[in-house]
Design a protein around this motif. Structure first.
Motif, PDB file in Angstrom:
ATOM      1  N   UNK A  15      11.098 -60.060  -7.946  1.00  0.00           N
ATOM      2  CA  UNK A  15      11.911 -60.632  -6.880  1.00  0.00           C
ATOM      3  C   UNK A  15      13.358 -60.817  -7.284  1.00  0.00           C
ATOM      4  N   UNK A  16      13.575 -61.293  -8.497  1.00  0.00           N
ATOM      5  CA  UNK A  16      14.948 -61.483  -8.990  1.00  0.00           C
ATOM      6  C   UNK A  16      15.651 -60.139  -9.103  1.00  0.00           C
ATOM      7  N   UNK A  17      14.942 -59.115  -9.596  1.00  0.00           N
ATOM      8  CA  UNK A  17      15.537 -57.787  -9.714  1.00  0.00           C
ATOM      9  C   UNK A  17      15.993 -57.238  -8.382  1.00  0.00           C
ATOM     10  N   UNK A  18      15.158 -57.392  -7.372  1.00  0.00           N
ATOM     11  CA  UNK A  18      15.525 -56.906  -6.045  1.00  0.00           C
ATOM     12  C   UNK A  18      16.724 -57.671  -5.493  1.00  0.00           C
ATOM     13  N   UNK A  19      16.739 -58.992  -5.687  1.00  0.00           N
ATOM     14  CA  UNK A  19      17.788 -59.809  -5.078  1.00  0.00           C
ATOM     15  C   UNK A  19      19.162 -59.580  -5.688  1.00  0.00           C
ATOM     16  N   UNK A  20      19.239 -59.313  -6.993  1.00  0.00           N
ATOM     17  CA  UNK A  20      20.568 -59.109  -7.579  1.00  0.00           C
ATOM     18  C   UNK A  20      21.221 -57.831  -7.050  1.00  0.00           C
ATOM     19  N   UNK A  21      20.409 -56.905  -6.560  1.00  0.00           N
ATOM     20  CA  UNK A  21      20.964 -55.700  -5.945  1.00  0.00           C
ATOM     21  C   UNK A  21      21.137 -55.870  -4.446  1.00  0.00           C
ATOM     22  N   UNK A  22      20.185 -56.570  -3.809  1.00  0.00           N
ATOM     23  CA  UNK A  22      20.224 -56.719  -2.355  1.00  0.00           C
ATOM     24  C   UNK A  22      21.345 -57.650  -1.896  1.00  0.00           C
ATOM     25  N   UNK A 133      13.798 -52.826 -11.706  1.00  0.00           N
ATOM     26  CA  UNK A 133      14.999 -53.196 -12.447  1.00  0.00           C
ATOM     27  C   UNK A 133      15.909 -51.989 -12.710  1.00  0.00           C
ATOM     28  N   UNK A 134      15.310 -50.814 -12.899  1.00  0.00           N
ATOM     29  CA  UNK A 134      16.129 -49.614 -13.058  1.00  0.00           C
ATOM     30  C   UNK A 134      16.943 -49.329 -11.812  1.00  0.00           C
ATOM     31  N   UNK A 135      16.277 -49.392 -10.642  1.00  0.00           N
ATOM     32  CA  UNK A 135      16.988 -49.169  -9.384  1.00  0.00           C
ATOM     33  C   UNK A 135      18.007 -50.248  -9.094  1.00  0.00           C
ATOM     34  N   UNK A 136      17.643 -51.509  -9.382  1.00  0.00           N
ATOM     35  CA  UNK A 136      18.553 -52.628  -9.115  1.00  0.00           C
ATOM     36  C   UNK A 136      19.813 -52.533  -9.967  1.00  0.00           C
ATOM     37  N   UNK A 137      19.656 -52.229 -11.244  1.00  0.00           N
ATOM     38  CA  UNK A 137      20.821 -52.133 -12.131  1.00  0.00           C
ATOM     39  C   UNK A 137      21.697 -50.936 -11.762  1.00  0.00           C
ATOM     40  N   UNK A 138      21.066 -49.844 -11.318  1.00  0.00           N
ATOM     41  CA  UNK A 138      21.831 -48.678 -10.867  1.00  0.00           C
ATOM     42  C   UNK A 138      22.685 -49.039  -9.660  1.00  0.00           C
ATOM     43  N   UNK A 139      22.074 -49.708  -8.690  1.00  0.00           N
ATOM     44  CA  UNK A 139      22.802 -50.107  -7.478  1.00  0.00           C
ATOM     45  C   UNK A 139      23.905 -51.101  -7.814  1.00  0.00           C
ATOM     46  N   UNK A 140      23.603 -52.073  -8.682  1.00  0.00           N
ATOM     47  CA  UNK A 140      24.595 -53.076  -9.053  1.00  0.00           C
ATOM     48  C   UNK A 140      25.789 -52.432  -9.741  1.00  0.00           C
ATOM     49  N   UNK A 141      25.531 -51.479 -10.624  1.00  0.00           N
ATOM     50  CA  UNK A 141      26.623 -50.781 -11.317  1.00  0.00           C
ATOM     51  C   UNK A 141      27.468 -49.986 -10.328  1.00  0.00           C
ATOM     52  N   UNK A 142      26.818 -49.331  -9.370  1.00  0.00           N
ATOM     53  CA  UNK A 142      27.537 -48.537  -8.378  1.00  0.00           C
ATOM     54  C   UNK A 142      28.403 -49.424  -7.490  1.00  0.00           C
ATOM     55  N   UNK A 143      27.859 -50.571  -7.074  1.00  0.00           N
ATOM     56  CA  UNK A 143      28.620 -51.486  -6.210  1.00  0.00           C
ATOM     57  C   UNK A 143      29.811 -52.071  -6.968  1.00  0.00           C
ATOM     58  N   UNK A 174      27.497 -46.678   0.348  1.00  0.00           N
ATOM     59  CA  UNK A 174      26.800 -47.903   0.757  1.00  0.00           C
ATOM     60  C   UNK A 174      25.402 -47.590   1.286  1.00  0.00           C
ATOM     61  N   UNK A 175      25.292 -46.587   2.145  1.00  0.00           N
ATOM     62  CA  UNK A 175      23.993 -46.281   2.737  1.00  0.00           C
ATOM     63  C   UNK A 175      23.015 -45.730   1.693  1.00  0.00           C
ATOM     64  N   UNK A 176      23.519 -44.953   0.737  1.00  0.00           N
ATOM     65  CA  UNK A 176      22.645 -44.450  -0.334  1.00  0.00           C
ATOM     66  C   UNK A 176      22.161 -45.612  -1.212  1.00  0.00           C
ATOM     67  N   UNK A 177      23.058 -46.554  -1.487  1.00  0.00           N
ATOM     68  CA  UNK A 177      22.665 -47.734  -2.274  1.00  0.00           C
ATOM     69  C   UNK A 177      21.602 -48.545  -1.541  1.00  0.00           C
ATOM     70  N   UNK A 178      21.779 -48.693  -0.236  1.00  0.00           N
ATOM     71  CA  UNK A 178      20.790 -49.418   0.562  1.00  0.00           C
ATOM     72  C   UNK A 178      19.436 -48.706   0.542  1.00  0.00           C
ATOM     73  N   UNK A 179      19.467 -47.387   0.539  1.00  0.00           N
ATOM     74  CA  UNK A 179      18.215 -46.621   0.487  1.00  0.00           C
ATOM     75  C   UNK A 179      17.470 -46.890  -0.818  1.00  0.00           C
ATOM     76  N   UNK A 180      18.198 -46.980  -1.923  1.00  0.00           N
ATOM     77  CA  UNK A 180      17.571 -47.268  -3.218  1.00  0.00           C
ATOM     78  C   UNK A 180      16.963 -48.670  -3.206  1.00  0.00           C
ATOM     79  N   UNK A 181      17.698 -49.634  -2.661  1.00  0.00           N
ATOM     80  CA  UNK A 181      17.181 -51.009  -2.587  1.00  0.00           C
ATOM     81  C   UNK A 181      15.913 -51.065  -1.746  1.00  0.00           C
TER      82      UNK A 181
END
Length: 269
Positions: A15-22, A133-143, A174-181
Motif C-alpha cells: 500500500x505504501x509503495x502504491x501511494x508514494x507513486x499515486x 515497488x519497482x513500478x512505483x519508484x520508476x514512476x516517482x523518478x519520472x515525475x 503523465x498518462x503513461x505514468x498513470x498506466x503504470x500506477x
C-alpha cells in the motif's frame, strides 16, 4: 522471523509503495480535471487480465500492456473534436465491457473477479512487492524528472509552448505514468477503486497547502495514513481491505472539507 513472512507487513509495504507513486500523479489528475482517466485505465485493466490469462502470461504484463494502450489512445484522440470527459467515458465503459466478455470466454481458467475488481492486498506476495515497488519508484523518478515541465504544461500550456515545452508530450508522460500506477495498484485496491486512490488523497491535501510540491507531499502522507488506517480497520472489523483503505481516505477528505468550511465561515464573520 523475516518481516516479509507477515502478510500484514507485506500488505502495508504494498500500500505504501502504491501511494508514494499515486499521490503526485493524483495531484495532476485533480489539477487537470482528469478524474475519469483513472477510471478508464483501470476498467481497461480487466481486459488486460483476460488477455494475460488467455495467453498464459504475467497478469502484470497484460494489465500494463492494455493500460499503456489506453493511455496512448487517450493522448492520441484528445483534442480531435471530443471533450475529454466524453472520450474517457466511452473508452472506460467500452473497455470494461470488452474485458468482462473476454473473461467469460476463458475455458478451464478459474478467475476470481472480485479480487481484480476490489483488490486483494492481504494476498500480496514477495514477487508482487518487487513489482509494486519497482513500478512505483520508476514512476516517482519520472515525475521528479519531469516535474517542472508537467507543472507548467498543466497550469499554463501557452507559457509552456513559449518555453519550449510540448504540452502534448507532457500529457503523454503523465498518462503513461498513470498506466503504470494502475498496473501495480490492481492487486492493492482493484480496478473499481484505483481512481479513488488517485483522487481522494490529492483532493484532501489541496485546501491545506499553498504550493504544488507541498500538495504532492501531503497527498502522499494522507495516502499512506489511509493505507495503514484502512488495513488496521479491516483487521479489527473483519472488513475488505481495499475498500477500507478508500473509506479512511474519504473520511480524511470529509474532515478536511468540514474544517475548511468552518474556517471559511469564521473568516466571513
Amino acid at each position: 522471523m523475516d518481516l516479509l513472512d507477515s502478510f500484514m507487513m507485506r500488505a502495508m509495504l504494498a500500500g505504501v509503495g502504491v501511494m508514494i507513486a499515486a499521490a503526485p500523479l493524483g495531484c495532476f489528475v485533480v489539477w487537470r480535471r482528469m478524474a475519469y482517466f483513472g477510471d478508464a485505465t483501470a476498467h481497461a485493466a480487466i481486459l488486460g487480465v483476460a488477455l494475460a490469462l488467455g495467453f498464459e502470461i504475467s497478469i502484470f504484463a497484460g494489465v500494463l500492456g492494455v493500460s499503456l494502450a489506453m493511455a496512448v489512445t487517450v493522448s492520441t484522440l484528445s483534442g480531435r473534436g471530443y471533450a475529454m470527459d466524453t472520450l474517457l467515458g466511452v473508452l472506460s465503459h467500452s473497455a470494461l465491457a470488452f474485458g468482462l466478455v473476454a473473461v467469460s470466454f476463458l475455458q478451464g481458467v478459474r478467475v476470481d473477479l472480485m479480487a481484480y475488481l476490489f483488490g486483494d492486498i492481504l494476498a500480496v506476495s514477495r514477487g508482487d512487492l518487487a513489482v509494486i515497488w519497482g513500478g512505483a519508484l520508476l514512476v516517482l523518478a519520472l515525475v521528479c524528472w519531469r516535474w517542472s515541465a508537467l507543472l507548467m504544461s498543466t497550469l499554463n500550456p501557452d507559457m509552456a509552448h513559449a518555453s519550449g515545452i510540448d504540452p502534448k508530450r507532457e500529457q503523454l508522460v503523465l498518462t503513461l505514468s498513470l498506466a503504470v500506477v494502475v498496473a501495480v495498484a490492481i492487486k492493492v485496491v482493484g480496478v473499481v477503486l484505483i481512481a479513488a486512490l488517485l483522487i481522494v488523497p490529492a483532493a484532501a491535501a489541496r485546501p491545506l497547502v499553498r504550493t504544488p510540491e507541498a500538495m504532492a507531499v501531503l497527498a502522499a502522507v494522507i495516502g499512506v495514513s489511509s493505507v495503514l488506517g484502512g488495513l488496521q480497520g479491516a483487521l479489527v472489523f473483519d472488513a475488505p481491505a481495499g475498500p477500507s483503505i478508500v473509506c479512511v481516505a474519504a473520511l480524511i477528505f470529509l474532515a478536511v472539507s468540514v474544517g475548511d468550511g468552518v474556517r471559511g465561515t469564521l473568516r466571513g464573520k
